[in-house]
Scaffold this motif. Structure first.
Motif, PDB file in Angstrom:
ATOM      1  N   ALA A 117      57.688  50.567  41.552  1.00 45.37           N
ATOM      2  CA  ALA A 117      56.351  49.974  41.424  1.00 45.37           C
ATOM      3  C   ALA A 117      56.381  48.871  40.365  1.00 45.37           C
ATOM      4  N   VAL A 118      55.729  47.746  40.690  1.00 40.98           N
ATOM      5  CA  VAL A 118      55.567  46.638  39.744  1.00 40.98           C
ATOM      6  C   VAL A 118      54.075  46.447  39.527  1.00 40.98           C
ATOM      7  N   THR A 119      53.606  46.722  38.318  1.00 40.51           N
ATOM      8  CA  THR A 119      52.184  46.662  38.004  1.00 40.51           C
ATOM      9  C   THR A 119      51.840  45.313  37.381  1.00 40.51           C
ATOM     10  N   ILE A 120      50.824  44.659  37.950  1.00 39.66           N
ATOM     11  CA  ILE A 120      50.347  43.367  37.453  1.00 39.66           C
ATOM     12  C   ILE A 120      48.900  43.533  37.020  1.00 39.66           C
ATOM     13  N   SER A 121      48.582  43.080  35.820  1.00 39.49           N
ATOM     14  CA  SER A 121      47.244  43.269  35.287  1.00 39.49           C
ATOM     15  C   SER A 121      46.789  42.005  34.569  1.00 39.49           C
ATOM     16  N   GLY A 122      45.514  41.649  34.773  1.00 43.76           N
ATOM     17  CA  GLY A 122      44.977  40.471  34.100  1.00 43.76           C
ATOM     18  C   GLY A 122      43.807  39.874  34.856  1.00 43.76           C
ATOM     19  N   ALA A 123      43.461  38.640  34.550  1.00 43.08           N
ATOM     20  CA  ALA A 123      42.408  37.935  35.274  1.00 43.08           C
ATOM     21  C   ALA A 123      42.922  37.579  36.663  1.00 43.08           C
ATOM     22  N   PRO A 124      42.017  37.420  37.651  1.00 41.60           N
ATOM     23  CA  PRO A 124      42.473  37.084  39.006  1.00 41.60           C
ATOM     24  C   PRO A 124      43.400  35.878  39.068  1.00 41.60           C
ATOM     25  N   GLU A 125      43.066  34.812  38.322  1.00 40.15           N
ATOM     26  CA  GLU A 125      43.886  33.604  38.349  1.00 40.15           C
ATOM     27  C   GLU A 125      45.303  33.906  37.850  1.00 40.15           C
ATOM     28  N   ALA A 126      45.400  34.735  36.810  1.00 40.90           N
ATOM     29  CA  ALA A 126      46.713  35.091  36.258  1.00 40.90           C
ATOM     30  C   ALA A 126      47.509  35.925  37.256  1.00 40.90           C
ATOM     31  N   ILE A 127      46.831  36.848  37.932  1.00 38.80           N
ATOM     32  CA  ILE A 127      47.501  37.697  38.922  1.00 38.80           C
ATOM     33  C   ILE A 127      48.036  36.857  40.077  1.00 38.80           C
ATOM     34  N   ILE A 128      47.240  35.910  40.556  1.00 36.86           N
ATOM     35  CA  ILE A 128      47.664  35.061  41.683  1.00 36.86           C
ATOM     36  C   ILE A 128      48.910  34.264  41.301  1.00 36.86           C
ATOM     37  N   GLN A 129      48.907  33.659  40.111  1.00 43.44           N
ATOM     38  CA  GLN A 129      50.076  32.903  39.670  1.00 43.44           C
ATOM     39  C   GLN A 129      51.295  33.804  39.509  1.00 43.44           C
ATOM     40  N   CYS A 130      51.062  35.012  39.036  1.00 45.09           N
ATOM     41  CA  CYS A 130      52.164  35.966  38.847  1.00 45.09           C
ATOM     42  C   CYS A 130      52.753  36.380  40.198  1.00 45.09           C
ATOM     43  N   VAL A 131      51.901  36.646  41.181  1.00 45.78           N
ATOM     44  CA  VAL A 131      52.373  37.002  42.520  1.00 45.78           C
ATOM     45  C   VAL A 131      53.212  35.868  43.106  1.00 45.78           C
ATOM     46  N   GLU A 190      59.114  35.504  30.741  1.00 46.82           N
ATOM     47  CA  GLU A 190      58.690  34.160  31.159  1.00 46.82           C
ATOM     48  C   GLU A 190      57.449  34.249  32.060  1.00 46.82           C
ATOM     49  N   MET A 191      57.428  35.228  32.971  1.00 44.07           N
ATOM     50  CA  MET A 191      56.272  35.396  33.857  1.00 44.07           C
ATOM     51  C   MET A 191      55.024  35.746  33.061  1.00 44.07           C
ATOM     52  N   ARG A 192      55.178  36.644  32.100  1.00 40.05           N
ATOM     53  CA  ARG A 192      54.023  37.033  31.272  1.00 40.05           C
ATOM     54  C   ARG A 192      53.474  35.836  30.514  1.00 40.05           C
ATOM     55  N   GLU A 193      54.376  35.067  29.907  1.00 44.67           N
ATOM     56  CA  GLU A 193      53.938  33.946  29.059  1.00 44.67           C
ATOM     57  C   GLU A 193      53.344  32.805  29.881  1.00 44.67           C
ATOM     58  N   SER A 194      53.923  32.511  31.057  1.00 44.89           N
ATOM     59  CA  SER A 194      53.466  31.359  31.835  1.00 44.89           C
ATOM     60  C   SER A 194      52.203  31.647  32.636  1.00 44.89           C
ATOM     61  N   THR A 195      51.952  32.930  32.971  1.00 44.70           N
ATOM     62  CA  THR A 195      50.775  33.255  33.788  1.00 44.70           C
ATOM     63  C   THR A 195      49.654  33.911  32.991  1.00 44.70           C
ATOM     64  N   GLY A 196      49.994  34.553  31.871  1.00 46.25           N
ATOM     65  CA  GLY A 196      48.991  35.291  31.102  1.00 46.25           C
ATOM     66  C   GLY A 196      48.736  36.678  31.642  1.00 46.25           C
ATOM     67  N   ALA A 197      49.462  37.077  32.690  1.00 47.08           N
ATOM     68  CA  ALA A 197      49.301  38.428  33.250  1.00 47.08           C
ATOM     69  C   ALA A 197      50.250  39.398  32.558  1.00 47.08           C
ATOM     70  N   GLN A 198      49.859  40.651  32.534  1.00 45.26           N
ATOM     71  CA  GLN A 198      50.751  41.709  32.076  1.00 45.26           C
ATOM     72  C   GLN A 198      51.559  42.186  33.279  1.00 45.26           C
ATOM     73  N   VAL A 199      52.871  42.270  33.146  1.00 40.45           N
ATOM     74  CA  VAL A 199      53.738  42.703  34.246  1.00 40.45           C
ATOM     75  C   VAL A 199      54.630  43.825  33.740  1.00 40.45           C
ATOM     76  N   GLN A 200      54.666  44.911  34.488  1.00 40.50           N
ATOM     77  CA  GLN A 200      55.523  46.042  34.124  1.00 40.50           C
ATOM     78  C   GLN A 200      56.273  46.515  35.355  1.00 40.50           C
ATOM     79  N   VAL A 201      57.578  46.707  35.215  1.00 41.51           N
ATOM     80  CA  VAL A 201      58.407  47.249  36.294  1.00 41.51           C
ATOM     81  C   VAL A 201      58.721  48.698  35.947  1.00 41.51           C
ATOM     82  N   ALA A 202      58.372  49.617  36.840  1.00 38.65           N
ATOM     83  CA  ALA A 202      58.600  51.044  36.586  1.00 38.65           C
ATOM     84  C   ALA A 202      60.094  51.320  36.448  1.00 38.65           C
ATOM     85  N   GLY A 203      60.415  52.212  35.531  1.00 37.03           N
ATOM     86  CA  GLY A 203      61.818  52.579  35.326  1.00 37.03           C
ATOM     87  C   GLY A 203      62.343  53.512  36.397  1.00 37.03           C
ATOM     88  N   ASP A 204      61.458  54.266  37.022  1.00 36.38           N
ATOM     89  CA  ASP A 204      61.854  55.239  38.040  1.00 36.38           C
ATOM     90  C   ASP A 204      61.521  54.728  39.429  1.00 36.38           C
TER      91      ASP A 204
END
Length: 302
Positions: free
Chosen positions: A142-156, A119-133
């Protein structure tokens, strides 16, 4: 939690993980981070020590945290654009930030069957990955967020809401970066886990870089940012190769995708305790692949 026009009227602490520390002769001492503190109203602290990784702690009302993240994300994008002005590259890499989150909250971020993270990926357009380890010697991931600044801000913003609604369970052992035993040199060019030009105590942070002469983004470096493909070889002990490959090749495929490099792992040679890895790509691709491989090989219990 109140997510309306007034925002979340609570105080929250968010931790960022960055790599690299260099001193830049053209930067004025503490200027960038001081401006971020003043303009956002958030408290921004950067861990000290001779470590290849640094923790940036951002504390304050959520609206101040969002302002701080907006400044950081746009600073990243500005440096990406500046770095491309002298480069033949045509595609702009995304801005990438890495949060450090208590492992007990990661299930809520992922959601049942991955529903929340989807839902976060689709609504913000950011890529979000939660590390398995979990990060070494901690109960954080670690939670990695990647994308345009606007997408990152909405994801945060969405991540903050989840963290407030699902507080950590039990005691959290925070991740504390270990000092580097030996210096490792990476070239820049890819923005991951670093805030270029975020400076404090007469030093700044630079993507995947420990010496200014090896940073493709520092104007003073004088390094030719060549994008011609080349090949680099390294050897890894046999007992660590499983951590790098991952189950059914998942980890090595992630490294290939994130770095953009071609990576080949040679078959085990009889009587040899090491395996050879061949990396092909641009200098930036190779450097990022090396970093990701080294990071995997340093994990315990993988």
């Amino acid at each position: 939690a109140d997510t309306g026009k007034g925002g979340l009227n609570v105080t929250l602490t968010i931790r960022l993980l960055m790599h690299g520390k260099v001193q830049h002769p053209t930067e004025r001492k503490g200027e960038t981070v001081k401006k971020m503190r003043e303009d956002s109203g958030a408290r921004i602290n950067i861990s000290e020590g001779n470590c290849p990784e640094r923790i940036v702690t951002i504390t304050g009302p959520t609206d101040a945290i969002f302002k701080a993240f907006a400044m950081i994300a746009y600073k990243f994008e500005e440096d990406i654009i500046n770095s491309m002005s002298n480069s033949p590259a045509t595609s702009k890499p995304p801005v990438t930030l890495r949060l450090v989150v208590p492992a007990s909250q990661c299930g809520s971020l992922i959601g049942k069957g991955g529903s929340k993270i989807k839902e976060m990926r689709e609504s913000t357009g950011a890529q979000v990955q939660v590390a398995g380890d979990m990060l070494p010697n901690s109960t954080e991931r670690a939670v990695t967020i990647s994308g345009a600044p606007e997408a990152i801000i909405q994801c945060v913003k969405q991540i903050c809401v989840v963290m407030l609604e699902s507080p950590p369970k039990g005691a959290t052992i925070p991740y504390r970066p270990k000092p580097a035993s030996t210096p490792v040199i990476f070239s820049g060019g890819q923005f991951i886990d670093a805030i270029h030009s975020l400076n404090v105590s007469n030093s700044i942070f630079c993507p995947l870089s420990f010496l200014p002469s090896f940073c493709l983004l520092c104007p003073a470096a004088g390094l030719d940012a060549s994008n011609q493909a080349s090949t680099h070889e390294l050897t890894i002990p046999n007992d660590l190769i499983g951590c790098i490959i991952g189950r059914q090749g998942t980890k090595i495929n992630e490294i290939r995708q994130m770095s953009g490099a071609q990576i080949k792992i040679a078959n085990a040679m009889e009587g040899s305790s090491e395996r050879q890895i061949t990396i092909t790509g641009t200098p930036a691709n190779i450097s990022l692949a090396q970093y990701l491989i080294n990071a995997r090989s340093e994990l315990t219990g993988c």
